[in-house]
Design a protein around this motif. Structure first.
Motif, PDB file in Angstrom:
ATOM      1  N   SER A  50       5.587   0.535  -5.305  1.00 25.83           N
ATOM      2  CA  SER A  50       5.307   1.634  -4.381  1.00 25.83           C
ATOM      3  C   SER A  50       6.107   1.485  -3.087  1.00 25.83           C
ATOM      4  O   SER A  50       6.665   2.463  -2.577  1.00 25.83           O
ATOM      5  CB  SER A  50       3.810   1.679  -4.045  1.00 25.83           C
ATOM      6  OG  SER A  50       3.045   1.968  -5.196  1.00 25.83           O
ATOM      7  N   PRO A  77      -1.820   4.301  -3.932  1.00 28.95           N
ATOM      8  CA  PRO A  77      -0.522   3.997  -3.307  1.00 28.95           C
ATOM      9  C   PRO A  77      -0.253   4.868  -2.077  1.00 28.95           C
ATOM     10  O   PRO A  77       0.326   4.403  -1.097  1.00 28.95           O
ATOM     11  CB  PRO A  77       0.482   4.291  -4.423  1.00 28.95           C
ATOM     12  CG  PRO A  77      -0.295   4.112  -5.686  1.00 28.95           C
ATOM     13  CD  PRO A  77      -1.679   4.594  -5.368  1.00 28.95           C
ATOM     14  N   THR A  78      -0.705   6.124  -2.125  1.00 30.94           N
ATOM     15  CA  THR A  78      -0.496   7.025  -0.996  1.00 30.94           C
ATOM     16  C   THR A  78      -1.218   6.523   0.245  1.00 30.94           C
ATOM     17  O   THR A  78      -0.666   6.525   1.356  1.00 30.94           O
ATOM     18  CB  THR A  78      -0.992   8.447  -1.343  1.00 30.94           C
ATOM     19  OG1 THR A  78      -0.299   8.905  -2.510  1.00 30.94           O
ATOM     20  CG2 THR A  78      -0.738   9.401  -0.191  1.00 30.94           C
TER      21      THR A  78
END
Length: 235
Positions: A23, A109-110
């Motif tokens: 990521s 992940p965001t």
């Protein structure tokens, strides 16, 4: 071409570590990865880093125990703790030990990338610690945890009130959102928490600072709070 920022990921679970590394690289970071305490210490001793993602428990290292040592050795390095420990006392201990943020597994992940970017924005260089502050109406003594007004009256500050003021003193010129204060002073995840908790603490702090309280801790409409002009941190 701008230089890529480097993040070190310390995580012993291979699948989680791979997800974090992928990521971050996809987002444009250079990434170093460590699976245990020995490799983490070696990397921290030699590599230039812009941020550390540190699992609380990896073989050969307890992140919470290691943080105070890391703060002495690399006081300007931003640190985000990544852990399955979600209890309030663990979050509070991590933040008080020097972490800039505390992310509880599982997370997206965001969310992680947003937290990394937020910490990097507000941590271009970690300021020296603050021992006090002076302002038009008096001064603050951090060790004694009190305000001494010009009249000679001393007013004790609670831990939260002092924590809010210290966070503002360490970030002069930048409006501080209520959510950031909840994370960094209270050690709480701000999602779903009534931000009046912060507002009430600020109101009590201003009252104890005296007639200049609202000028010391200014309200920035729609953003949060800002250290007022003329307030000087004592290092």
């Amino acid at each position: 071409m701008p230089t890529k920022r480097t993040v070190c990921v310390v995580e012993d679970d291979p699948a989680i570590r791979r997800g974090l590394v992928d990521s971050l690289r996809f987002a444009g970071f250079d990434v170093l990865e460590c699976a245990d305490g020995a490799s983490a210490r070696a990397t921290l001793g030699r590599a230039h880093l812009d941020l550390l993602l540190l699992d609380v428990v990896v073989p050969g290292m307890d992140g919470l125990d290691y943080l105070p040592t890391l703060r002495r050795e690399r006081p300007q390095l931003p640190v985000i703790l990544v852990t399955a420990r979600g209890a309030e006392e663990d979050r509070v201990r991590g933040l008080r030990s020097g972490a800039d943020d505390y992310v509880v597994k599982p997370f997206s992940p965001t969310e992680l990338l947003a937290r990394v970017e937020a910490v990097l924005r507000r941590s271009p260089a970690r300021p020296q610690d603050v021992s006090g502050a002076t302002y038009a109406g008096g001064h603050v003594d951090v060790e004694r945890q009190e305000v001494l007004l010009e009249s000679g009256e001393a007013r004790a500050l609670t831990e939260r009130e002092l924590g809010v003021l210290l966070h503002l003193l360490r970030n002069p010129g930048r409006p501080i959102e209520r959510a950031e204060l909840l994370r960094c002073v209270w050690g709480l995840d701000p999602r779903g928490i009534d931000t009046r908790t912060v507002d009430m603490a600020v109101a009590r702090l201003r009252e104890k600072l005296g007639t200049e309280g609202a000028a010391v801790v200014r309200t920035v409409r729609g953003k949060g709070y800002l250290l007022g002009d003329g307030v000087e941190a004592v290092r």
